[in-house]
Design an enzyme around this catalytic site. Structure first.
Site, mmCIF file in Angstrom:
data_model
loop_
_atom_site.group_PDB
_atom_site.id
_atom_site.type_symbol
_atom_site.label_atom_id
_atom_site.label_comp_id
_atom_site.label_asym_id
_atom_site.label_seq_id
_atom_site.Cartn_x
_atom_site.Cartn_y
_atom_site.Cartn_z
ATOM 1 N N ASP A 47 0.827 -1.204 0.000
ATOM 2 C CA ASP A 47 0.000 0.000 0.000
ATOM 3 C C ASP A 47 0.865 1.259 0.000
ATOM 4 O O ASP A 47 1.937 1.276 0.615
ATOM 5 C CB ASP A 47 -0.913 0.027 1.224
ATOM 6 N N ASP A 56 -7.595 2.154 6.824
ATOM 7 C CA ASP A 56 -6.334 2.725 7.307
ATOM 8 C C ASP A 56 -6.512 4.225 7.513
ATOM 9 O O ASP A 56 -7.550 4.800 7.174
ATOM 10 C CB ASP A 56 -5.152 2.404 6.389
ATOM 11 N N ARG A 90 -4.670 -4.352 7.052
ATOM 12 C CA ARG A 90 -5.774 -3.413 7.284
ATOM 13 C C ARG A 90 -7.023 -4.126 7.775
ATOM 14 O O ARG A 90 -7.758 -3.619 8.635
ATOM 15 C CB ARG A 90 -6.098 -2.657 5.991
ATOM 16 N N TYR A 140 5.308 -8.047 9.152
ATOM 17 C CA TYR A 140 5.050 -6.610 9.275
ATOM 18 C C TYR A 140 5.153 -6.163 10.720
ATOM 19 O O TYR A 140 4.894 -6.942 11.648
ATOM 20 C CB TYR A 140 3.629 -6.278 8.793
#
Length: 304
Positions: A42, A83, A180, A69
């Site tokens: 993203d 987000d 997300r 992540y």
């Protein structure tokens, strides 16, 4: 003087640009057209983005699946994109949200779970991207297909108190997982809503932050003529290695299937994809091992 590169460059992606933007930027820096990336990230997110250069682009589909992540999740805020960059659709301060409840809810996301991707994502429904449908208001939650994903690790890193508490968490997962969606679903589970406020990818397809470069570093290394790309088989060491004799490696590079009796070290090689090397251990490409032998799939240095 310009050099042709063949191999991988792991980019530490900066915020506010897409993976496609990264490829375009690297094409200009390297003055090479044959470049491709190993998975989207993203625009808001930063971190590891594997990029193949030259003939290594043919190896992208063989890279391992795992990703990891570091994410920050903000509670009390819900957005249309799941987000912090999206439009706020719910604002509910929750300064007294107990960490113990958050930890208990977080444990429910470990393992194989069913996940609904964000409405603003690149998944196609009836030939159209979800984000296009979402922008036009032509998609509802029930229209978004769910998927099975696997979270191999989810671990608490930090907790910040406030009207909108924030959770720092490390997540290791398989491909196709949307962080997300984890943020959104965790907030729903706790009853206050949540959104992803920052995301940094630390591992992708066999590449990590330690092997990643910023664009500024790539530029500086190019100017000093000291840029070295990662080897084409970087990230592929999970595949069995087959070392061929000199004559057999030449035949293989000509596109011929070679016998299972050909390897210098004739151990029992399972069926499936394998790395092919010559007698000097030089990586030549990818084969499919089957009953007939080692069939060439990607020959990096063919002999015509």
């Amino acid at each position: 003087m310009f050099y042709m590169f063949n191999g991988f460059i792991s980019i530490d992606k900066p915020p506010e640009i897409t993976a496609h933007d990264c490829v375009s930027k690297l094409r200009k820096l390297l003055k090479q057209k044959k470049i491709g990336h190993g998975g989207t990230l993203d625009p808001m997110a930063t971190g590891v983005l594997p990029i193949a250069v030259g003939n290594a682009t043919r190896l992208l589909r063989f890279l391992p699946d795992g990703k990891a992540y570091n994410a920050k999740i903000r509670f009390g805020i819900v957005t249309n994109t799941d987000d912090i960059t999206g439009e706020v659709i719910s604002d509910r301060p929750c300064p007294h949200l107990p960490l113990a409840e958050v930890e208990q809810a977080l444990a429910c996301f470990q393992g194989k779970i069913i996940q609904r991707p964000p409405a603003f994502s690149a998944i196609q429904v009836n030939g159209q991207r979800l984000y296009d449908l979402a922008r036009r208001g032509e998609i509802t939650e029930s229209d978004i297909p769910t998927r099975s994903v696997e979270i191999t690790e989810i671990r608490l890193l930090g907790w910040t108190l406030g009207d909108y508490p924030e959770l720092d968490v490390a997540i290791a997962c398989g491909g196709g997982t949307y962080i997300r969606s984890i943020a959104r679903d965790l907030g729903e589970k706790l009853g206050y809503g949540a959104t992803l406020s920052s995301l940094r990818r630390t591992l992708s397809n066999g590449f990590d932050l330690n092997s990643s470069l910023s664009f500024e570093q790539v530029d500086a290394l190019l100017r000093s003529h000291s840029l070295e790309v990662l080897a084409p088989d970087r990230g592929l060491h999970f595949l069995p290695k087959v070392i061929l004799k000199e004559e057999d490696s030449k035949r293989w590079r000509m596109g011929q299937t070679v016998s299972r009796q050909s390897p210098l070290h004739n151990e029992d090689i399972p069926s499936g994809y394998v790395r092919i090397c010559d007698a000097e251990q030089n990586f030549l490409g990818i084969s499919e091992a089957n009953d007939n032998g080692f069939q060439p799939i990607v020959v990096l240095y063919p002999i015509n």
